[in-house]
Each structure stands twice: as C-alpha cells, then as structure tokens.
Design a protein around this motif. Sequence first.
Motif, PDB file in Angstrom:
ATOM      1  N   TYR A  37       0.836  -1.204   0.000  1.00 53.94           N
ATOM      2  CA  TYR A  37       0.000   0.000   0.000  1.00 53.94           C
ATOM      3  C   TYR A  37       0.869   1.252   0.000  1.00 53.94           C
ATOM      4  O   TYR A  37       0.634   2.195  -0.760  1.00 53.94           O
ATOM      5  N   ALA A  38       1.901   1.262   0.845  1.00 54.85           N
ATOM      6  CA  ALA A  38       2.765   2.434   0.960  1.00 54.85           C
ATOM      7  C   ALA A  38       3.446   2.749  -0.362  1.00 54.85           C
ATOM      8  O   ALA A  38       3.577   3.919  -0.736  1.00 54.85           O
ATOM      9  N   ARG A  39       3.867   1.727  -1.095  1.00 52.02           N
ATOM     10  CA  ARG A  39       4.548   1.983  -2.368  1.00 52.02           C
ATOM     11  C   ARG A  39       3.593   2.620  -3.372  1.00 52.02           C
ATOM     12  O   ARG A  39       3.950   3.586  -4.054  1.00 52.02           O
ATOM     13  N   VAL A  40       2.377   2.083  -3.470  1.00 53.56           N
ATOM     14  CA  VAL A  40       1.401   2.662  -4.406  1.00 53.56           C
ATOM     15  C   VAL A  40       1.121   4.119  -4.051  1.00 53.56           C
ATOM     16  O   VAL A  40       1.111   4.997  -4.919  1.00 53.56           O
ATOM     17  N   ILE A  41       0.915   4.396  -2.768  1.00 50.77           N
ATOM     18  CA  ILE A  41       0.604   5.755  -2.337  1.00 50.77           C
ATOM     19  C   ILE A  41       1.788   6.688  -2.571  1.00 50.77           C
ATOM     20  O   ILE A  41       1.623   7.830  -3.022  1.00 50.77           O
ATOM     21  N   ASN A  42       2.999   6.220  -2.286  1.00 51.76           N
ATOM     22  CA  ASN A  42       4.175   7.061  -2.512  1.00 51.76           C
ATOM     23  C   ASN A  42       4.395   7.340  -3.991  1.00 51.76           C
ATOM     24  O   ASN A  42       4.843   8.432  -4.363  1.00 51.76           O
TER      25      ASN A  42
ATOM     26  N   ILE B 183       1.607   7.125 -14.168  1.00 51.15           N
ATOM     27  CA  ILE B 183       0.825   5.945 -13.791  1.00 51.15           C
ATOM     28  C   ILE B 183      -0.493   5.977 -14.559  1.00 51.15           C
ATOM     29  O   ILE B 183      -0.905   7.018 -15.080  1.00 51.15           O
ATOM     30  N   ALA B 184      -1.148   4.824 -14.610  1.00 46.71           N
ATOM     31  CA  ALA B 184      -2.500   4.761 -15.158  1.00 46.71           C
ATOM     32  C   ALA B 184      -3.292   3.731 -14.381  1.00 46.71           C
ATOM     33  O   ALA B 184      -2.739   2.753 -13.867  1.00 46.71           O
TER      34      ALA B 184
ATOM     35  N   ASN C 295       0.090  -3.383 -10.395  1.00 42.91           N
ATOM     36  CA  ASN C 295      -0.549  -3.895  -9.182  1.00 42.91           C
ATOM     37  C   ASN C 295      -2.026  -4.074  -9.492  1.00 42.91           C
ATOM     38  O   ASN C 295      -2.633  -3.205 -10.138  1.00 42.91           O
ATOM     39  N   LYS C 296      -2.605  -5.158  -9.020  1.00 41.22           N
ATOM     40  CA  LYS C 296      -4.048  -5.335  -9.163  1.00 41.22           C
ATOM     41  C   LYS C 296      -4.743  -4.605  -8.021  1.00 41.22           C
ATOM     42  O   LYS C 296      -4.360  -4.754  -6.858  1.00 41.22           O
ATOM     43  N   VAL C 297      -5.733  -3.796  -8.353  1.00 39.03           N
ATOM     44  CA  VAL C 297      -6.466  -3.039  -7.334  1.00 39.03           C
ATOM     45  C   VAL C 297      -7.954  -3.261  -7.537  1.00 39.03           C
ATOM     46  O   VAL C 297      -8.411  -3.602  -8.630  1.00 39.03           O
ATOM     47  N   LYS C 298      -8.703  -3.057  -6.470  1.00 40.36           N
ATOM     48  CA  LYS C 298     -10.152  -3.214  -6.528  1.00 40.36           C
ATOM     49  C   LYS C 298     -10.818  -1.866  -6.292  1.00 40.36           C
ATOM     50  O   LYS C 298     -10.209  -0.934  -5.754  1.00 40.36           O
TER      51      LYS C 298
ATOM     52  N   PHE D  49      -6.128  -2.325 -12.883  1.00 40.27           N
ATOM     53  CA  PHE D  49      -4.674  -2.443 -12.816  1.00 40.27           C
ATOM     54  C   PHE D  49      -4.074  -1.059 -12.588  1.00 40.27           C
ATOM     55  O   PHE D  49      -4.439  -0.101 -13.280  1.00 40.27           O
ATOM     56  N   PHE D  50      -3.163  -0.978 -11.624  1.00 41.44           N
ATOM     57  CA  PHE D  50      -2.398   0.240 -11.369  1.00 41.44           C
ATOM     58  C   PHE D  50      -1.053   0.051 -12.058  1.00 41.44           C
ATOM     59  O   PHE D  50      -0.284  -0.845 -11.704  1.00 41.44           O
ATOM     60  N   ILE D  51      -0.758   0.881 -13.069  1.00 43.80           N
ATOM     61  CA  ILE D  51       0.373   0.622 -13.968  1.00 43.80           C
ATOM     62  C   ILE D  51       1.357   1.793 -13.945  1.00 43.80           C
ATOM     63  O   ILE D  51       1.060   2.877 -14.459  1.00 43.80           O
ATOM     64  N   PRO D  52       2.542   1.607 -13.359  1.00 43.98           N
ATOM     65  CA  PRO D  52       3.552   2.667 -13.373  1.00 43.98           C
ATOM     66  C   PRO D  52       4.285   2.742 -14.714  1.00 43.98           C
ATOM     67  O   PRO D  52       4.409   1.752 -15.438  1.00 43.98           O
ATOM     68  N   ASN D  53       4.770   3.947 -15.023  1.00 40.54           N
ATOM     69  CA  ASN D  53       5.638   4.195 -16.177  1.00 40.54           C
ATOM     70  C   ASN D  53       5.042   3.744 -17.501  1.00 40.54           C
ATOM     71  O   ASN D  53       5.724   3.185 -18.366  1.00 40.54           O
ATOM     72  N   ILE D  54       3.774   4.001 -17.674  1.00 40.37           N
ATOM     73  CA  ILE D  54       3.101   3.795 -18.949  1.00 40.37           C
ATOM     74  C   ILE D  54       2.877   5.172 -19.556  1.00 40.37           C
ATOM     75  O   ILE D  54       2.643   6.149 -18.837  1.00 40.37           O
ATOM     76  N   THR D  55       2.981   5.303 -20.867  1.00 41.97           N
ATOM     77  CA  THR D  55       2.755   6.606 -21.486  1.00 41.97           C
ATOM     78  C   THR D  55       1.261   6.866 -21.625  1.00 41.97           C
ATOM     79  O   THR D  55       0.439   5.936 -21.604  1.00 41.97           O
TER      80      THR D  55
END
Length: 226
Positions: free
Chosen positions: A14-19, A31-32, A68-71, A81-87
């Motif tokens: 959780y902390a990583r997603v929030i940060n 992110i997307a 990351n899979k999120v609900k 899906f929470f996706i970092p570093n996507i354009t």
Amino acid sequence: MKNTLKQLLIESGYARVINIMRGLVPTVNTIAFLTAENPKGVPADSAFNKKANSELEKRLRSMNLGFNKVKGQYGGPENSFFIPNITKEEALELGKAFDQESIIFGDKAAQSKDGKSYDGMTFSLIYTDNRFGKVEAQQDVFVNMNNAEDYFTKVKGRKFQIPFFDDDYISAKFKPSSGVLTKETLSQSRVAVIQSHADYLLETNRTGKSKWINRGHLLKLLKESV
C-alpha cells in the motif's frame, strides 16, 4: 509471527502505491488505472469481465509493463490495474482496445511550474473517444476514503478516491449568474456536449461508474458556462 509478516507485506504494498501517487518514487514518472471490465460503461457479467481483464493482463505483460491489481467500488465492484511508467498514448490505446469509456492517467511532468519541478502528480480522467470533444477532468490530490461504502479504489484494504468533481478540492470556475442559463448563453458545441452528458444519465443500462463520471463532467461544464 506469520500474521505479522503478512501485515507488513500488505502495508509495504500500500505504501509503495501511495508514494508513487504522491510523486515520491524517483523511478516512476507516470501511472495509469486501467480495466477491461464493463466495456462502453455498460454492465457485463462476471465471466466476461474476468476473461476481459485476463486479456488486458496478458497485453500488459507482453508490453513489459509492471502493475498492481487493485479493486474498487463505483456503483458496483470493479477490478483494475495500477500501472507505473506507462505513457499517456499507451494507456489511451489500451483503453480504446478494451472499449473503455475512460481512463485515469497520472503524470509528474504536469506538476512542473515556472521551470521548477514539484513533488506530486496531476491526475487526469480522460475519455477514450471524441464523442464529447476533448474532455478531461484534472486533480492534483487524492483523499482517504476508508469509511466510504461506494465510489473508491482500494489497495491492500485501504480506500482512496481522486476527487475529480468535488468542490472541496477543486477551484471551480463558478460565478453567480443573475439570469437563467439558457442555450442562447452557450456555444452550440458546448450545448451539444452538455446535452450528451445529460442523455447518458438517462440510460438505465449504464454502470454506476459511468453515471458518476458523466454527472461530474456535466456539473463541471455547467459551472464553467455561467
């Protein structure tokens, strides 16, 4: 001991997603939030949604994108899906490929002002087609929603929402009007967009998320027009 370790792993995830969303992870600039469920904002059965999200997951893996899979709960359950570093272009392409009404995109670069760099991300709620023209809602914050029963995203049991349409967090361009808002006071293109959002709200087969998005955009457009 085992339960303590499990809780630590949950908290760290959780902390990583929030940060990341706060712009505090140097290696993540965008992110997307994407889903393949309920295409075109119309409810689909659980079997279809599960298969569609499985296909989206395969696409993300083939593009070498981590996630990351999120609900969430937006008038009904939603798996995303929470996706970092996507354009932005990649996110929109995937949204269109899976017939999504909209996507959420976050970008650190949008926080740059006067040539200076600021911590944080600007989040955009973006329609994937042009039926309303270029319509985006933007927000620089997200809020804790742990007590909410609906309209939230959940990561490792913690709830939050990006308040795109909440006046407590948006500096709305609303000015008191002495007259009644009529079609004569608006451009024809603005009238058409407002009418389209209003029509969507009357469709009984739309998801709660679709209604929430269209209702929010409708109110935003009305405030900007008076």
